[in-house]
Scaffold this active site. Structure first.
Site, PDB file in Angstrom:
ATOM      1  N   LYS A   1       0.818  -1.219   0.000  1.00  0.00           N
ATOM      2  CA  LYS A   1       0.000   0.000   0.000  1.00  0.00           C
ATOM      3  C   LYS A   1       0.849   1.265   0.000  1.00  0.00           C
ATOM      4  CE  LYS A   1      -4.271  -2.056   1.375  1.00  0.00           C
ATOM      5  NZ  LYS A   1      -5.215  -2.405   2.426  1.00  0.00           N
TER       6      LYS A   1
ATOM      7  N   ARG B   1      -2.791 -10.142   5.103  1.00  0.00           N
ATOM      8  CA  ARG B   1      -3.215 -10.335   3.705  1.00  0.00           C
ATOM      9  C   ARG B   1      -2.121  -9.793   2.805  1.00  0.00           C
ATOM     10  NH1 ARG B   1      -5.457  -7.345  -0.273  1.00  0.00           N
ATOM     11  NH2 ARG B   1      -7.012  -8.329  -1.607  1.00  0.00           N
TER      12      ARG B   1
HETATM   13  N1  PMM Z   1      -7.040  -4.356   0.881  1.00  0.00           N
HETATM   14  C1  PMM Z   1      -7.339  -4.492  -0.426  1.00  0.00           C
HETATM   15  C2  PMM Z   1      -8.307  -5.422  -0.838  1.00  0.00           C
HETATM   16  N2  PMM Z   1      -8.943  -6.213   0.061  1.00  0.00           N
HETATM   17  N3  PMM Z   1      -9.280  -6.885   2.291  1.00  0.00           N
HETATM   18  C3  PMM Z   1      -9.022  -6.747   3.599  1.00  0.00           C
HETATM   19  N4  PMM Z   1      -9.672  -7.506   4.498  1.00  0.00           N
HETATM   20  N5  PMM Z   1      -8.099  -5.861   4.060  1.00  0.00           N
HETATM   21  C4  PMM Z   1      -7.416  -5.037   3.212  1.00  0.00           C
HETATM   22  O1  PMM Z   1      -6.603  -4.229   3.694  1.00  0.00           O
HETATM   23  C5  PMM Z   1      -7.684  -5.133   1.807  1.00  0.00           C
HETATM   24  C6  PMM Z   1      -8.644  -6.096   1.383  1.00  0.00           C
HETATM   25  C7  PMM Z   1      -6.629  -3.643  -1.441  1.00  0.00           C
HETATM   26  O2  PMM Z   1      -5.512  -4.287  -1.973  1.00  0.00           O
HETATM   27  P1  PMM Z   1      -5.465  -5.027  -3.426  1.00  0.00           P
HETATM   28  O3  PMM Z   1      -6.202  -4.132  -4.402  1.00  0.00           O
HETATM   29  O4  PMM Z   1      -4.050  -5.170  -3.761  1.00  0.00           O
HETATM   30  O5  PMM Z   1      -6.111  -6.356  -3.309  1.00  0.00           O
END
Ligand code: PMM
Length: 290
Positions: free
Chosen positions: A231, A269
């Protein structure tokens, strides 16, 4: 206060949690436009192969998503989202993986559970779809309730948490979600909370929430998932020449996984599994020998 592990989940995951080891959730984004890995696994075959690779590298859970929630991302229809994720979930669940579905939609969540998903991961905590909490109650699966405000188009402007600050603000708003979940019959042990790093947070606020992992866990009484991977707030910890590139933030991501694990996070994650797998084990050995 002891915090019950999320349930129902397979015994192997419960045992890892009971032994104090943070789980690794590997990301499988079946999207053309995610900020960090968009377009790399956007067919069923590529996404399933990627899921198998993450499992071989040590992922405990695979988080399958079909819609990017990055700031300003284009929304997709529920039909298109389902078309992207359902075959991937079905193939990976059939192969024995513990799969979570990353969705804002109750309908997609229910279809994903029917296809074999054991966890619903909702970055809106139920705010995007008024049916989501009832869908979780009906499915009886584990629900990751993330803190967010607004939507991907507006969230970057919604970072005012008042005098009490971001940690108290996120705690209060997650408490509201927990009581809404309770009112529709979702059992506390089904719920994992997530402060939503980067969602309606300034970079400094994301750092403050990461540093408050232990506090959130004990004040909310539920296991905590941390999603820091690649991020933007990690740019401050990344070599300046490369900081604009999300892929260059993997070393900083690994450090956040060790810190979150040392602070008692239930899961992290992440996009890249191997180093994070080692990081959470390093933290558990450190805790064991402290
Ligand atoms: N961040 C993203 C997507 N899904 N789910 C949870 N539970 N926590 C998060 O911080 C989160 C998520 C964004 O990241 P991506 O677009 O790389 O998947």
């Amino acid at each position: 206060m002891p915090i019950t592990a999320p349930a129902p989940l397979p015994q192997a995951l419960a045992a890892a949690s009971a032994a104090g080891r943070t789980l690794v959730m590997g990301v499988v984004n079946v999207t053309p436009d995610s900020f960090s890995d968009g377009g790399r696994w956007d067919t069923t075959e590529l996404a399933v192969a990627h899921g198998h690779q993450l499992l071989a590298q040590g992922a405990d859970i695979l988080d399958v998503g079909g819609q990017s929630t990055r700031p300003g991302a284009d929304p997709v229809t529920g039909r298109e989202e389902s078309r992207r994720v359902l075959p991937v979930i079905e193939a990976l669940a059939k192969a024995g993986a513990v799969v979570s579905v990353d969705t804002l939609r109750a309908e997609t969540a229910a279809a994903a559970v029917a296809a074999g998903a054991q966890i619903i991961n909702d970055v809106s905590g139920g705010l995007a779809d008024p049916e989501m909490h009832r869908s979780v109650a009906a499915a009886g699966v584990v629900y990751i309730c993330q803190h967010w405000r607004g939507d991907p188009a507006t969230m970057d402007a919604l970072t005012d948490y008042g005098a009490a600050g971001v940690v108290a603000g996120v705690e209060a708003e997650l408490r509201e979600r927990l009581s809404e979940l309770d009112s529709v019959g979702v059992r506390p042990e089904q719920i994992v909370v997530d402060p939503g790093l980067g969602f309606a947070k300034t970079h400094a606020q994301s750092w403050q929430l990461l540093a408050a992992t232990e506090r959130l866990r004990s004040s909310l009484g539920r296991p905590v998932l941390i999603g820091a991977s690649r991020k933007r707030f990690l740019a401050a910890a990344t070599v300046p020449e490369a900081a604009a590139d999300p892929l260059a933030r993997d070393a900083a991501t690994t450090a956040t996984s060790a810190l979150a694990a040392a602070a008692g996070a239930w899961a992290v994650r992440v996009h890249e599994v191997p180093a994070n797998r080692d990081a959470v084990r390093t933290a558990s050995l450190w805790k064991e020998h402290r």
